[in-house]
Design a protein around this motif. Structure first.
Motif, PDB file in Angstrom:
ATOM      1  N   THR A  24      69.735 -45.542 -23.855  1.00  0.00           N
ATOM      2  CA  THR A  24      70.167 -44.358 -23.102  1.00  0.00           C
ATOM      3  C   THR A  24      69.526 -44.370 -21.712  1.00  0.00           C
ATOM      4  OG1 THR A  24      68.333 -43.036 -24.008  1.00  0.00           O
ATOM      5  CG2 THR A  24      70.448 -42.967 -25.180  1.00  0.00           C
ATOM      6  N   PRO A  25      70.179 -43.732 -20.715  1.00  0.00           N
ATOM      7  CA  PRO A  25      71.489 -43.090 -20.790  1.00  0.00           C
ATOM      8  C   PRO A  25      72.587 -44.122 -21.002  1.00  0.00           C
ATOM      9  CG  PRO A  25      70.806 -43.261 -18.510  1.00  0.00           C
ATOM     10  CD  PRO A  25      69.636 -43.709 -19.342  1.00  0.00           C
ATOM     11  N   ARG A  79      69.548 -39.606 -20.839  1.00  0.00           N
ATOM     12  CA  ARG A  79      68.358 -40.394 -21.185  1.00  0.00           C
ATOM     13  C   ARG A  79      67.577 -39.783 -22.343  1.00  0.00           C
ATOM     14  NH1 ARG A  79      65.804 -42.257 -17.388  1.00  0.00           N
ATOM     15  NH2 ARG A  79      67.104 -41.722 -15.607  1.00  0.00           N
TER      16      ARG A  79
END
Length: 256
Positions: free
Chosen positions: A123-124, A141
């Motif tokens: 992530t993101p 994120r």
């Protein structure tokens, strides 16, 4: 064996999992005019093609973007297995943190995609699913599903071109021989479809990078993904079967 069904607007993807291993993937047409008995016969034929005995099937998990297909496919599966059948809907455990205006309205296929993306820990990220429509599922994120976007799919564009301009021919979804500069009508349509879809995705991903303040990890999936992936300028992880893999993880969360 666990059977996973991703019921889309055009096709039903059928996946067979033996443990964590996706052993086969098949596709049959989506048609809500057919009965559960008819789909049971179609699925039984698919299993026979891949050497799967009905006695091996211990359960099934499915998601559908076509509401009328839920009862049809559930009935079909009941003919084929005595094991539990899990429909991905509200109330099913996913482990996702969803922060959109109407979380219950989020498509179950997008839920499955997000579950797989979160499982990877990258992530993101944005999951781009190129089916009948092209969808973008954004996870920040912190692992929060913060929003989605929906655009017309590349095959819809090809169909629209044919319907709207009678003199234009039907073409395959593939890049033309001379790249983006089409030398004839067929090449011109192919160039617009392939490079146009790739440019749209690149442009959207650039905007997601601006929104996140960092370039997201990109997952590319769906029926048209393999045709478009080579022409993206943005780095993307290609896996046509992310939705099926996400369904498998949802099964594990709910059925162990």
């Amino acid at each position: 064996m666990l059977i996973a069904l991703d019921v889309g607007n055009s096709h039903v993807k059928v996946g067979g999992f033996n443990g964590d291993d996706l052993q086969f993937v098949a596709s049959i047409e989506t048609d809500d005019r057919q009965t559960g008995e008819q789909y049971a016969c179609a699925l039984k034929d698919v299993f026979g093609l891949y050497g799967v005995m009905l006695s091996e099937i211990h359960g099934a998990v499915l998601c559908s973007v076509v509401p009328g297909m839920h009862p049809i496919m559930s009935k079909a599966l009941r003919f084929l297995t005595n094991g539990p059948i899990l429909n991905v809907s509200s109330g099913v455990k996913t482990g996702l943190n969803i922060k959109i205006d109407q979380p219950r309205a989020l498509g179950s296929d997008l839920v499955a995609n997000a579950v797989w993306a979160m499982h990877t820990g990258q992530t993101p990220c944005v999951v781009v699913d190129m089916g009948t429509v092209t969808t973008f599922t954004a996870i920040d994120r912190d692992g929060v599903l913060v929003g989605t976007a929906i655009a017309a799919g590349v095959r819809i564009m090809l169909d629209a071109v044919k319907r709207s301009a009678a003199q234009l021919p039907i073409v395959q979804l593939e890049a033309p021989a001379h790249g983006v500069i089409g030398k004839n009508t067929v090449e011109a349509i192919k160039a617009g479809a392939v490079y146009g879809a790739a440019a749209m995705i690149d442009g959207m991903l650039a905007r997601y990078a601006d929104a996140f303040g960092a370039a997201p990890h990109v997952f590319l999936t769906g029926g048209a993904s393999e045709a478009i992936a080579p022409y993206l300028q943005t780095e993307a992880e290609l896996d046509p079967y992310i939705t099926l893999r996400g369904l498998y993880l949802i099964w594990k969360k709910n059925r162990g």
